[in-house]
Design an enzyme around this catalytic site. Structure first.
Site, mmCIF file in Angstrom:
data_model
loop_
_atom_site.group_PDB
_atom_site.id
_atom_site.type_symbol
_atom_site.label_atom_id
_atom_site.label_comp_id
_atom_site.label_asym_id
_atom_site.label_seq_id
_atom_site.Cartn_x
_atom_site.Cartn_y
_atom_site.Cartn_z
ATOM 1 N N CYS A 191 0.940 -1.195 -0.027
ATOM 2 C CA CYS A 191 0.090 0.013 -0.011
ATOM 3 C C CYS A 191 0.918 1.422 0.016
ATOM 4 C CB CYS A 191 -1.039 0.044 1.153
ATOM 5 S SG CYS A 191 -2.243 0.991 0.920
ATOM 6 N N HIS A 204 -3.547 -5.628 1.240
ATOM 7 C CA HIS A 204 -2.744 -5.818 2.476
ATOM 8 C C HIS A 204 -2.742 -7.430 2.796
ATOM 9 C CE1 HIS A 204 -2.452 -1.798 3.593
ATOM 10 N NE2 HIS A 204 -3.573 -1.355 3.096
ATOM 11 N N GLU A 255 -0.998 -8.633 5.029
ATOM 12 C CA GLU A 255 -0.782 -8.792 6.317
ATOM 13 C C GLU A 255 -2.005 -8.593 7.091
ATOM 14 O OE1 GLU A 255 -0.424 -6.131 4.872
ATOM 15 O OE2 GLU A 255 -0.826 -4.162 5.822
#
Lengths: 233, 86
Positions: free
Chosen positions: A87, A205, A207
């Site tokens: 990002c 994302h 994560e």
């Protein structure tokens, strides 16, 4: 045990998510590195996390790329070290010149925060996709206002020729179309790598998708691929 | 000391979603004769330099290095006035 660095800028807000995912979900060693640091100290991989470094002033990532630690990240990357920018981290890697192209505001001008499907477009592996198969789709979230990737025709052709387009936005069946493009990105690009393939930038994302209680654990394969490459397992 | 203005604009080939939204709003307000809106930014710099030419070079370097991203933006530097201390 392989060790990752998570770079922390003023305004980073996915640094703890990345730390948690890598340490507790994947089981690698990890430490935070403040942007003022001038050394990375024996790490095996670098994560440039999401957020709003320097409040996105001037352009997303434009000021963070001149933080002292970024010189170290560039050196680490040039030596072949594995670097992932997620990002805002992707935007910083673009501004730093580690990846080609630039990021524009989303075509529809809205901040997009939702689950998307990604297809592994590249045939050649990267340290972050080694456990995936070409064409495989994963479902992970996006959360950005400026994810509209752009590059000149010439650069786009180079990306295609070198198999540098790693992820494209797709539907659950892996089909690429303008309807499933969440931000207007050229060629539905969600992630690209450099020609040496050790630097990956992606808007979605992984994560935030490492535990089923978060709605998806499809992001694990990105970090598990990294772990597998670094630890040789 | 010179005052410089740096105009940063999106390259013509780059779509400008913000400009498009502003254009739509202008049309809603009845300004149908405005056929295109492109939004850029203007950055003012006060530069220590002996001559306007020297100030311009400094502003151009700053623009190339940081103020503009030449992948998607063009920039133009204008030295607007000499500043006097006193």
């Amino acid at each position: 045990m392989a060790k990752c660095a998570v770079i922390v800028f003023p305004g980073s807000n996915c640094d703890h998510d990345a730390y948690y995912a890598v340490k507790h979900e994947i089981g690698m060693d990890v430490n935070f590195v403040w942007h003022k640091e001038t050394a990375l100290n024996d790490v095996d991989a670098v994560i440039v996390p999401g957020g709003f470094s320097y409040g996105d002033y001037l352009r997303s990532g434009a000021i963070a790329r001149f933080s002292p630690v970024m010189q170290e990240v560039v050196t680490f990357a040039r030596k072949g070290g594995a670097v992932i920018g997620i990002c805002n981290g992707f935007q910083i890697l673009l501004e730093a010149g580690l990846l080609p192209g630039a990021m524009l505001p989303n075509e529809h001008l809205k901040f997009s925060c939702k689950m998307v499907h990604l297809k592994l477009a590249a045939a050649t592996a990267t340290p972050f996709t080694g456990l995936m198969e070409q064409g495989q789709t994963i479902q992970i979230p996006i959360a950005h206002g400026e994810g509209n990737y752009t590059a000149s025709e010439e650069t786009l052709q180079i990306l295609k020729d070198n198999d540098q387009i790693v992820f494209q936005y797709c539907n659950p069946l892996g089909e690429i179309s303008p309807e499933v493009n969440p931000n207007g990105s050229i060629y539905n690009i969600a992630g690209i790598c450099n020609t040496q393939r050790n630097v990956l930038g992606m808007m979605p994302h992984p994560e935030r998708a490492c535990d089923p209680i978060l709605g998806s654990d499809d992001g694990r394969i990105i970090f598990n691929s990294l772990k597998s490459v670094l630890e040789g397992v | 000391m010179f005052k410089a203005r740096v105009y940063v604009t999106l390259k013509p080939s780059i779509l400008d979603p913000k400009g498009k939204a502003a254009q739509g709003a202008l049309h809603n307000l009845g300004y149908h004769k405005i056929k295109s809106v492109r939004i850029g930014k203007m950055i003012e710099l006060d530069i220590e330099a002996d001559t306007a030419a020297e100030a311009k070079v400094a502003a151009e370097m700053a623009s190339r290095k940081l103020l503009a991203n030449e992948v998607m933006e063009d920039f133009e530097v204008e030295i607007t006035k000499e500043l006097h201390h006193g």
